[in-house]
Scaffold this motif. Structure first.
Motif, PDB file in Angstrom:
ATOM      1  N   THR A   2       0.999  -1.011   0.106  1.00 39.11           N
ATOM      2  CA  THR A   2      -0.133  -0.060   0.011  1.00 39.11           C
ATOM      3  C   THR A   2       0.885   1.057   0.073  1.00 39.11           C
ATOM      4  OG1 THR A   2      -0.013   0.317   2.439  1.00 39.11           O
ATOM      5  CG2 THR A   2      -1.717  -1.378   1.218  1.00 39.11           C
ATOM      6  N   PRO A   3       0.275   2.432  -0.496  1.00 39.90           N
ATOM      7  CA  PRO A   3       1.291   3.805  -0.467  1.00 39.90           C
ATOM      8  C   PRO A   3       1.457   3.951   0.947  1.00 39.90           C
ATOM      9  CG  PRO A   3      -0.557   4.043  -2.049  1.00 39.90           C
ATOM     10  CD  PRO A   3      -0.967   2.539  -1.181  1.00 39.90           C
ATOM     11  N   PHE A   4       0.625   3.682   2.134  1.00 38.48           N
ATOM     12  CA  PHE A   4       1.186   3.759   3.476  1.00 38.48           C
ATOM     13  C   PHE A   4       2.163   3.100   3.752  1.00 38.48           C
ATOM     14  CE2 PHE A   4       0.432   3.063   7.974  1.00 38.48           C
ATOM     15  CZ  PHE A   4       0.829   4.303   8.470  1.00 38.48           C
ATOM     16  N   ILE A   5       2.231   1.966   3.600  1.00 37.18           N
ATOM     17  CA  ILE A   5       3.237   1.056   3.757  1.00 37.18           C
ATOM     18  C   ILE A   5       4.818   1.509   3.288  1.00 37.18           C
ATOM     19  CG2 ILE A   5       4.017  -1.568   3.776  1.00 37.18           C
ATOM     20  CD1 ILE A   5       1.988  -1.104   6.028  1.00 37.18           C
ATOM     21  N   HIS A   6       4.451   1.708   1.956  1.00 40.66           N
ATOM     22  CA  HIS A   6       5.589   2.302   1.088  1.00 40.66           C
ATOM     23  C   HIS A   6       6.117   3.528   1.898  1.00 40.66           C
ATOM     24  CE1 HIS A   6       7.480   3.250  -3.196  1.00 40.66           C
ATOM     25  NE2 HIS A   6       8.392   2.874  -2.258  1.00 40.66           N
ATOM     26  N   TYR A   7       5.332   4.295   2.189  1.00 41.63           N
ATOM     27  CA  TYR A   7       5.882   5.713   2.836  1.00 41.63           C
ATOM     28  C   TYR A   7       6.324   5.198   3.993  1.00 41.63           C
ATOM     29  CZ  TYR A   7       4.697   9.927   5.631  1.00 41.63           C
ATOM     30  OH  TYR A   7       4.828  11.049   6.461  1.00 41.63           O
ATOM     31  N   THR A   8       5.883   4.375   4.927  1.00 33.05           N
ATOM     32  CA  THR A   8       6.457   4.064   6.252  1.00 33.05           C
ATOM     33  C   THR A   8       7.871   3.355   5.973  1.00 33.05           C
ATOM     34  OG1 THR A   8       4.184   3.796   7.019  1.00 33.05           O
ATOM     35  CG2 THR A   8       6.255   2.937   8.479  1.00 33.05           C
ATOM     36  N   LEU A   9       8.174   2.680   4.914  1.00 33.50           N
ATOM     37  CA  LEU A   9       9.424   2.058   4.699  1.00 33.50           C
ATOM     38  C   LEU A   9      10.371   2.992   4.277  1.00 33.50           C
ATOM     39  CD1 LEU A   9       7.988  -1.510   3.024  1.00 33.50           C
ATOM     40  CD2 LEU A   9       9.325  -1.112   5.354  1.00 33.50           C
ATOM     41  N   LEU A  10       9.847   4.031   3.389  1.00 32.48           N
ATOM     42  CA  LEU A  10      10.902   5.364   2.886  1.00 32.48           C
ATOM     43  C   LEU A  10      11.054   5.999   4.187  1.00 32.48           C
ATOM     44  CD1 LEU A  10       8.998   5.979  -0.351  1.00 32.48           C
ATOM     45  CD2 LEU A  10      11.443   5.300  -0.131  1.00 32.48           C
ATOM     46  N   PHE A  11      10.078   6.304   4.886  1.00 27.56           N
ATOM     47  CA  PHE A  11      10.418   7.023   6.230  1.00 27.56           C
ATOM     48  C   PHE A  11      11.340   6.667   7.060  1.00 27.56           C
ATOM     49  CE2 PHE A  11       9.244   9.275  10.056  1.00 27.56           C
ATOM     50  CZ  PHE A  11       8.716  10.583   9.580  1.00 27.56           C
ATOM     51  N   GLU A  12      11.429   5.308   7.551  1.00 24.22           N
ATOM     52  CA  GLU A  12      12.090   4.657   8.395  1.00 24.22           C
ATOM     53  C   GLU A  12      13.179   3.887   8.102  1.00 24.22           C
ATOM     54  OE1 GLU A  12       9.589   2.026  11.096  1.00 24.22           O
ATOM     55  OE2 GLU A  12       8.136   3.585  11.470  1.00 24.22           O
ATOM     56  N   CYS A  13      13.261   3.591   6.946  1.00 21.80           N
ATOM     57  CA  CYS A  13      14.557   2.837   6.478  1.00 21.80           C
ATOM     58  C   CYS A  13      15.541   3.920   5.789  1.00 21.80           C
ATOM     59  CB  CYS A  13      14.153   1.589   5.333  1.00 21.80           C
ATOM     60  SG  CYS A  13      13.208   0.441   6.171  1.00 21.80           S
ATOM     61  N   HIS A  14      14.908   4.753   5.131  1.00 17.77           N
ATOM     62  CA  HIS A  14      15.611   5.865   4.199  1.00 17.77           C
ATOM     63  C   HIS A  14      15.983   7.164   4.428  1.00 17.77           C
ATOM     64  CE1 HIS A  14      15.285   2.965   0.118  1.00 17.77           C
ATOM     65  NE2 HIS A  14      15.620   2.344   1.378  1.00 17.77           N
ATOM     66  N   ALA A  15      14.916   7.522   5.644  1.00 19.38           N
ATOM     67  CA  ALA A  15      14.720   8.907   5.851  1.00 19.38           C
ATOM     68  C   ALA A  15      14.581   9.613   4.686  1.00 19.38           C
ATOM     69  CB  ALA A  15      15.714   9.628   6.886  1.00 19.38           C
ATOM     70  N   ASP A  16      14.013   9.265   3.585  1.00 18.24           N
ATOM     71  CA  ASP A  16      13.857   9.829   2.436  1.00 18.24           C
ATOM     72  C   ASP A  16      12.458  10.450   2.435  1.00 18.24           C
ATOM     73  OD1 ASP A  16      13.649  10.819  -0.139  1.00 18.24           O
ATOM     74  OD2 ASP A  16      14.277   8.817  -0.976  1.00 18.24           O
ATOM     75  N   TYR A  17      12.412  11.613   3.235  1.00 18.77           N
ATOM     76  CA  TYR A  17      11.203  12.367   3.422  1.00 18.77           C
ATOM     77  C   TYR A  17      10.522  12.982   2.045  1.00 18.77           C
ATOM     78  CZ  TYR A  17      13.018  11.852   7.954  1.00 18.77           C
ATOM     79  OH  TYR A  17      13.697  11.217   9.165  1.00 18.77           O
ATOM     80  N   PHE A  18      11.387  13.487   1.169  1.00 19.65           N
ATOM     81  CA  PHE A  18      10.941  13.943  -0.076  1.00 19.65           C
ATOM     82  C   PHE A  18      10.239  12.739  -0.951  1.00 19.65           C
ATOM     83  CE2 PHE A  18      11.012  14.977  -4.431  1.00 19.65           C
ATOM     84  CZ  PHE A  18      10.800  16.422  -4.425  1.00 19.65           C
ATOM     85  N   GLU A  19      10.852  11.727  -1.022  1.00 21.99           N
ATOM     86  CA  GLU A  19      10.167  10.609  -1.724  1.00 21.99           C
ATOM     87  C   GLU A  19       8.710  10.069  -0.674  1.00 21.99           C
ATOM     88  OE1 GLU A  19       9.641   8.522  -5.099  1.00 21.99           O
ATOM     89  OE2 GLU A  19      11.324   9.759  -4.659  1.00 21.99           O
ATOM     90  N   CYS A  20       8.703  10.114   0.476  1.00 28.85           N
ATOM     91  CA  CYS A  20       7.512  10.055   1.026  1.00 28.85           C
ATOM     92  C   CYS A  20       6.657  10.861   0.819  1.00 28.85           C
ATOM     93  CB  CYS A  20       7.921  10.181   2.706  1.00 28.85           C
ATOM     94  SG  CYS A  20       8.907   8.994   3.500  1.00 28.85           S
ATOM     95  N   HIS A  21       6.689  12.071   0.570  1.00 30.35           N
ATOM     96  CA  HIS A  21       5.771  13.044   0.147  1.00 30.35           C
ATOM     97  C   HIS A  21       5.211  12.415  -1.448  1.00 30.35           C
ATOM     98  CE1 HIS A  21       4.993  16.768  -2.341  1.00 30.35           C
ATOM     99  NE2 HIS A  21       4.629  17.257  -1.288  1.00 30.35           N
ATOM    100  N   GLU A  22       6.200  12.153  -2.211  1.00 26.73           N
ATOM    101  CA  GLU A  22       5.910  11.868  -3.708  1.00 26.73           C
ATOM    102  C   GLU A  22       4.974  10.620  -3.615  1.00 26.73           C
ATOM    103  OE1 GLU A  22       6.996  13.732  -6.630  1.00 26.73           O
ATOM    104  OE2 GLU A  22       7.038  14.900  -4.813  1.00 26.73           O
ATOM    105  N   VAL A  23       5.312   9.619  -2.699  1.00 25.13           N
ATOM    106  CA  VAL A  23       4.509   8.390  -2.782  1.00 25.13           C
ATOM    107  C   VAL A  23       3.123   8.834  -2.361  1.00 25.13           C
ATOM    108  CG1 VAL A  23       4.062   6.271  -1.530  1.00 25.13           C
ATOM    109  CG2 VAL A  23       6.474   6.938  -2.526  1.00 25.13           C
ATOM    110  N   GLU A 105      -0.610  -4.723  14.385  1.00 20.58           N
ATOM    111  CA  GLU A 105      -0.471  -5.304  13.181  1.00 20.58           C
ATOM    112  C   GLU A 105       0.198  -4.831  12.183  1.00 20.58           C
ATOM    113  OE1 GLU A 105      -3.815  -6.567  10.053  1.00 20.58           O
ATOM    114  OE2 GLU A 105      -4.378  -7.201  12.265  1.00 20.58           O
ATOM    115  N   VAL A 106       0.061  -3.409  11.799  1.00 18.15           N
ATOM    116  CA  VAL A 106       0.963  -2.677  10.608  1.00 18.15           C
ATOM    117  C   VAL A 106       2.262  -2.711  11.290  1.00 18.15           C
ATOM    118  CG1 VAL A 106       1.099  -0.529   9.734  1.00 18.15           C
ATOM    119  CG2 VAL A 106      -1.228  -1.448  10.392  1.00 18.15           C
ATOM    120  N   ARG A 107       2.604  -2.350  12.184  1.00 18.40           N
ATOM    121  CA  ARG A 107       4.103  -2.712  12.740  1.00 18.40           C
ATOM    122  C   ARG A 107       4.662  -3.667  12.413  1.00 18.40           C
ATOM    123  NH1 ARG A 107       7.837   0.230  12.411  1.00 18.40           N
ATOM    124  NH2 ARG A 107       6.869   2.214  13.713  1.00 18.40           N
TER     125      ARG A 107
END
Length: 155
Positions: A2-23, A105-107
């Motif tokens: 899901t977009p939210f799971i993708h956002y969370t992985l980008l946020f926590e694994c890469h700290a790629d906040y710009f890409e989080c925004h884009e997703v 469950e999401v964690r």
């Protein structure tokens, strides 16, 4: 994913906040901008992006905007799997925490995906200044076409 799971992985694994925004921007646009949870999380990523760039004025402005959205966004955030109460509480902590408070469950889902989530090839500097390196040609073309249409409509 899901977009939210993708956002969370980008946020926590890469700290790629710009890409989080884009997703989430893409998902939000596809939904007709009705999903207030996406809008709130986009704002949250923007805050982190500003903070990392030492743009305290931008971060505080974005935080103020997020606080205005969070009540309307809460049911949507809950539906996505965010622990909304903890999220709102974290908005008072400074600096902001760099992990998202997720429902159990999401964690578990996110943690199970982290080992296989591809690492970023971007350097820290590239992450910090990512907005300077993006290809904006499609946006520029779209704006130029809209300008031409407005000019044609006028006369």
């Amino acid at each position: 994913m899901t977009p939210f799971i993708h956002y969370t992985l980008l946020f926590e694994c890469h700290a790629d906040y710009f890409e989080c925004h884009e997703v989430l921007e893409e998902a939000w646009q596809a939904d007709g901008r009705r999903h207030h949870g996406y809008a709130a999380l986009i704002q949250y990523a923007v805050i982190h992006y500003h903070l990392r760039r030492d743009n305290l004025i931008g971060a505080k402005k974005s935080l103020r905007l997020l606080r205005q959205k969070v009540d309307v966004a809460s049911p949507y955030l809950n539906e996505l799997g965010l622990d909304v109460e903890a999220f709102i509480s974290q908005l008072d902590e400074w600096p902001l925490i760099t992990t998202l408070p997720l429902q159990q469950e999401v964690r578990e889902t996110v943690e199970s995906l982290k080992p296989s989530f591809p690492t970023t090839e971007l350097s820290f500097e590239e992450l910090v200044h990512k907005h300077l390196h993006r290809d904006r040609s499609d946006v520029i073309t779209e704006r130029e076409l809209a300008l031409l249409e407005r000019q044609r409509a006028r006369g």
